[in-house]
Structure formats: C-alpha cells, structure tokens
Design an enzyme around this catalytic site. Structure first.
Site, PDB file in Angstrom:
ATOM      1  CE1 TYR A 192      -7.456   5.176 -11.538  1.00 49.37           C
ATOM      2  CE2 TYR A 192      -8.133   7.436 -11.972  1.00 49.37           C
ATOM      3  CZ  TYR A 192      -7.652   6.472 -11.110  1.00 49.37           C
ATOM      4  OH  TYR A 192      -7.360   6.808  -9.801  1.00 49.37           O
ATOM      5  CG  ASP A 212     -17.336   1.646   5.860  1.00 49.31           C
ATOM      6  OD1 ASP A 212     -16.868   2.233   4.858  1.00 49.31           O
ATOM      7  OD2 ASP A 212     -18.326   0.897   5.801  1.00 49.31           O
ATOM      8  CE  LYS A 235      -7.697   8.479  -6.912  1.00 45.86           C
ATOM      9  NZ  LYS A 235      -7.555   8.348  -5.448  1.00 45.86           N
ATOM     10  CB  THR A 290      -1.523  -1.063  -4.453  1.00 45.56           C
ATOM     11  OG1 THR A 290      -2.469  -0.415  -5.305  1.00 45.56           O
ATOM     12  CG2 THR A 290      -0.299  -0.185  -4.282  1.00 45.56           C
ATOM     13  CG  LEU A 291      -4.320  -5.454  -2.065  1.00 48.28           C
ATOM     14  CD1 LEU A 291      -4.823  -5.466  -0.623  1.00 48.28           C
ATOM     15  CD2 LEU A 291      -4.445  -6.843  -2.684  1.00 48.28           C
ATOM     16  CB  ALA A 292      -6.339   0.302  -4.986  1.00 49.15           C
ATOM     17  CB  ILE A 294       2.510   2.063  -7.054  1.00 48.35           C
ATOM     18  CG1 ILE A 294       3.386   3.310  -7.260  1.00 48.35           C
ATOM     19  CG2 ILE A 294       3.128   1.138  -6.005  1.00 48.35           C
ATOM     20  CD1 ILE A 294       3.575   4.181  -6.025  1.00 48.35           C
ATOM     21  CB  SER A 334      -0.881   0.052   1.255  1.00 48.56           C
ATOM     22  OG  SER A 334      -1.826  -0.977   1.261  1.00 48.56           O
ATOM     23  CD  GLN A 359     -12.674  -1.113   3.253  1.00 45.81           C
ATOM     24  OE1 GLN A 359     -11.585  -1.378   2.744  1.00 45.81           O
ATOM     25  NE2 GLN A 359     -13.801  -1.169   2.582  1.00 45.81           N
TER      26      GLN A 359
HETATM   27  P1  NAD Z   1      -4.470  -0.146  -1.502  1.00 41.59           P
HETATM   28  O1  NAD Z   1      -5.458  -1.144  -2.021  1.00 41.59           O
HETATM   29  O2  NAD Z   1      -3.269  -0.649  -0.825  1.00 41.59           O
HETATM   30  O3  NAD Z   1      -5.197   0.917  -0.543  1.00 41.59           O
HETATM   31  C1  NAD Z   1      -6.529   1.326  -0.753  1.00 41.59           C
HETATM   32  C2  NAD Z   1      -7.134   1.465   0.624  1.00 41.59           C
HETATM   33  O4  NAD Z   1      -8.459   2.004   0.550  1.00 41.59           O
HETATM   34  C3  NAD Z   1      -7.247   0.107   1.356  1.00 41.59           C
HETATM   35  O5  NAD Z   1      -6.542   0.160   2.569  1.00 41.59           O
HETATM   36  C4  NAD Z   1      -8.735  -0.025   1.618  1.00 41.59           C
HETATM   37  O6  NAD Z   1      -9.015  -0.668   2.868  1.00 41.59           O
HETATM   38  C5  NAD Z   1      -9.161   1.437   1.646  1.00 41.59           C
HETATM   39  N1  NAD Z   1     -10.607   1.608   1.474  1.00 41.59           N
HETATM   40  C6  NAD Z   1     -11.368   1.338   0.378  1.00 41.59           C
HETATM   41  N2  NAD Z   1     -12.670   1.570   0.679  1.00 41.59           N
HETATM   42  C7  NAD Z   1     -12.711   2.011   1.975  1.00 41.59           C
HETATM   43  C8  NAD Z   1     -13.741   2.394   2.853  1.00 41.59           C
HETATM   44  N3  NAD Z   1     -15.048   2.373   2.498  1.00 41.59           N
HETATM   45  N4  NAD Z   1     -13.420   2.784   4.113  1.00 41.59           N
HETATM   46  C9  NAD Z   1     -12.126   2.797   4.534  1.00 41.59           C
HETATM   47  N5  NAD Z   1     -11.086   2.436   3.739  1.00 41.59           N
HETATM   48  C10 NAD Z   1     -11.394   2.037   2.480  1.00 41.59           C
HETATM   49  O7  NAD Z   1      -4.086   0.742  -2.786  1.00 41.59           O
HETATM   50  P2  NAD Z   1      -3.194   2.050  -2.981  1.00 41.59           P
HETATM   51  O8  NAD Z   1      -2.832   2.031  -4.398  1.00 41.59           O
HETATM   52  O9  NAD Z   1      -2.161   2.156  -1.932  1.00 41.59           O
HETATM   53  O10 NAD Z   1      -4.274   3.218  -2.800  1.00 41.59           O
HETATM   54  C11 NAD Z   1      -4.116   4.325  -1.922  1.00 41.59           C
HETATM   55  C12 NAD Z   1      -4.507   5.606  -2.633  1.00 41.59           C
HETATM   56  O11 NAD Z   1      -3.541   5.902  -3.634  1.00 41.59           O
HETATM   57  C13 NAD Z   1      -5.854   5.559  -3.351  1.00 41.59           C
HETATM   58  O12 NAD Z   1      -6.498   6.805  -3.202  1.00 41.59           O
HETATM   59  C14 NAD Z   1      -5.454   5.362  -4.804  1.00 41.59           C
HETATM   60  O13 NAD Z   1      -6.427   5.820  -5.717  1.00 41.59           O
HETATM   61  C15 NAD Z   1      -4.222   6.242  -4.828  1.00 41.59           C
HETATM   62  N6  NAD Z   1      -3.327   6.037  -5.983  1.00 41.59           N
HETATM   63  C16 NAD Z   1      -2.858   4.789  -6.287  1.00 41.59           C
HETATM   64  C17 NAD Z   1      -2.014   4.626  -7.389  1.00 41.59           C
HETATM   65  C18 NAD Z   1      -1.489   3.262  -7.760  1.00 41.59           C
HETATM   66  O14 NAD Z   1      -1.041   3.075  -8.901  1.00 41.59           O
HETATM   67  N7  NAD Z   1      -1.489   2.297  -6.856  1.00 41.59           N
HETATM   68  C19 NAD Z   1      -1.647   5.733  -8.173  1.00 41.59           C
HETATM   69  C20 NAD Z   1      -2.141   6.997  -7.832  1.00 41.59           C
HETATM   70  C21 NAD Z   1      -2.983   7.143  -6.729  1.00 41.59           C
END
Ligand code: NAD
Length: 262
Positions: free
Chosen positions: A156, A64, A163, A194-196, A192, A19, A40
């Site tokens: 996306y 949440d 965003k 990640t799970l998301a 990057i 993450s 979460q």
């Molecule tokens: P991740 O999956 O590790 O983290 C996403 C988090 O969102 C998780 O911890 C999840 O529990 C939380 N979440 C989702 N719904 C929720 C809810 N209802 N209540 C509380 N928490 C909730 O992925 P990540 O990539 O580390 O994402 C973190 C941020 O970075 C996000 O905003 C994502 O859009 C942004 N981002 C990611 C990337 C990428 O390529 N990974 C690039 C730019 C921006």
C-alpha cells in the site's frame, strides 16, 4: 420517504458498477436524495451518464481533481443547476501503480509522494474550498480512506501516507467547517475489488487473508459502505463530525489470526 429526502448530494469517483461511489449512490438514491455526479475524463463520461440515469439524475459534470480550475469549474456549473446543495462524497484516489509494488522505501519517489497526496488528500479540501459558499447549513462532506493510514500494509506504501493525510484533513476540515454547521467525516472501508484496488500488488492474496480473519466472516460490500455513507450524510448523524468510521467487518480490531490457532 427516505432519510435523505430533500438533500442534494454530489457524488465523485464512479468509474464502474463496482466502484464504492456506485454503492453510495445506490443507498443515497434509495433514501430519497437528489444526486449529481462528476467524472474524471471523457473516457468515463458516457458510462457515468448511464449510471446517473439509473439514479434519476441528468447532472453529470467533468472534474479532474489534479486541476484547481477544473474543481472550481465543477462548482460554477453546479450552482447554475443547484443554487445550493447539501454535501458531497469524495471517492477519489490515485497514485502511479509502480508505487504500489514492493518495498516502500525502494518504491517511493518524490513525484509519487506528491501525486498521491495531491489527488488523494488535497482534492478533498480543495472541493470544500470551492463549494463552501453554496453549501447549506446541515451539509455533510464525506471521504473514503483505508486502514493503510494507521498500519503499515504490504504494497500500500505511499498511499498509506496519503490516506493518513486525508484522515488529518478530515479532522481539520471538520473543525473549520463546524462553525458553518457543516460536518466532515470519513469511512475507512475494508478491501473491495474495484479498479483502484486492482492496482495494488497481491490484492487478491490480501483479500483471501482478510476473509480468513475478519470478525463478521464475510467481506464488506459497496452496499455496506453505501448504507453508512447515506447515514453520515443525513441528519441522523447530526452529532458526528471529524470521525473515521471503520466499515471493515471489524478487521481493524483484530490482532491475531484466530483460525490459525483453532
Ligand atoms: P474506483 O477505481 O472505482 O474509483 C476511483 C475513482 O477515482 C475513479 O472513479 C477515478 O476516475 C477517480 N479518480 C482518480 N484520479 C482522479 C482525478 N485526477 N480526478 C478525478 N477523479 C479521479 O475505486 P474505489 O475503490 O471505489 O475507490 C474509491 C475510494 O475508496 C478511493 O479513495 C479509495 O482509496 C477508497 N478505498 C477503496 C478501498 C478498496 O478496497 N476498493 C478500500 C478503502 C478505501
């Protein structure tokens, strides 16, 4: 002594060691911040507890972001541990996976639109609203965004709109919170794994494309993002608010695949 010594910062959004929030916690811990974490749901509780221990923290609280009472309860519990604090990192986004697949106009639904904006944008200001009274002067709030807010990026889809809303949210929040001496910024991170990001169709192909054109010739890491996040939440960035800082290895300044012309 690190440049975040004496700061108390709440970090949301850790789901795994990949993450972005994890990289942010690493950098902030290294720079001397005291950290608290939210998770979460119960599935993530134990994992976040273990991560928190690595960062010498035993403050882990549920939240949440879809529920106002859950956000309010986060801060009503936090205030019993930290009467005041110095900022938070909002690293949370969500949209049903069907929204991240194929033609935007075909994929988008009213429900998908509402969920994406609710969890990924509204929750940022909801956190500020619920914590405003206990934030110290000189606090900093930070969120994570992506280039899909500025450009139409395949798959996306509606998350790009969410965003864009989050980036406008950052500016409006910065304007409103400035009178309380609180700064609000966003980092626009490059892709990057990640799970998301795994939920975005063809993310791996997109990742390879980036690799071939990115000015710094390597992908950005959660540590790259973490270092900038630590800076933005420190007094070193006291003159910066309402900004969207790209931590994307320069991808957003390119227009043409240079390598294909060589
Ligand atoms: P991740 O999956 O590790 O983290 C996403 C988090 O969102 C998780 O911890 C999840 O529990 C939380 N979440 C989702 N719904 C929720 C809810 N209802 N209540 C509380 N928490 C909730 O992925 P990540 O990539 O580390 O994402 C973190 C941020 O970075 C996000 O905003 C994502 O859009 C942004 N981002 C990611 C990337 C990428 O390529 N990974 C690039 C730019 C921006």
């Amino acid at each position: 002594m690190g440049f975040l010594s004496g700061k108390r910062i709440l970090i949301t959004g850790i789901a795994s060691h990949r993450s972005i929030a994890y990289g942010i916690a690493q950098a902030m811990h290294r720079e001397g911040a005291e950290l608290a974490f939210s998770y979460q749901n119960d599935k993530l509780k134990l994992r976040v507890k273990e991560f928190a221990m690595n960062f010498h923290s035993n403050i882990i609280l549920p939240c949440d972001m879809a529920q106002d009472d859950s956000i309010e309860s986060l801060f009503s519990k936090l205030v019993n541990i930290w009467p005041t604090f110095d900022g938070f990192v909002h690293a949370v986004a969500y949209v049903p996976s069907k929204q991240l697949d194929g033609d935007y106009v075909n994929a988008v639904t009213r429900e998908g639109f509402v969920i994406a904006h609710d969890i990924s944008s509204y929750s940022f200001v909801a956190m500020a609203k619920a914590s405003r009274a206990i934030l110290n002067p000189n606090s900093a709030l930070l969120t994570l965004t992506y280039l899909g807010a500025e450009r139409a990026i395949p798959n996306y889809n509606v998350m790009g709109l969410a965003k864009a809303s989050l980036e406008a949210n950052t500016r409006y929040m910065a304007n409103a919170m400035g009178k309380q001496d609180i700064r609000v910024n966003a980092i626009s991170a490059g892709p990057i794994p990640t799970l998301a990001s795994a939920g975005i169709k063809n993310f791996k192909k997109m990742f390879s494309y980036y690799k071939s054109v990115i000015p710094i010739r390597r992908m950005v890491t959660i540590q790259d993002v973490g270092n900038v996040a630590a800076f933005l939440c420190s007094d070193l960035s006291a003159g910066i608010t309402g900004e969207i800082i790209h931590v994307d290895g320069g991808f957003s300044i390119t227009t043409m695949n240079e390598l294909s012309l060589e």
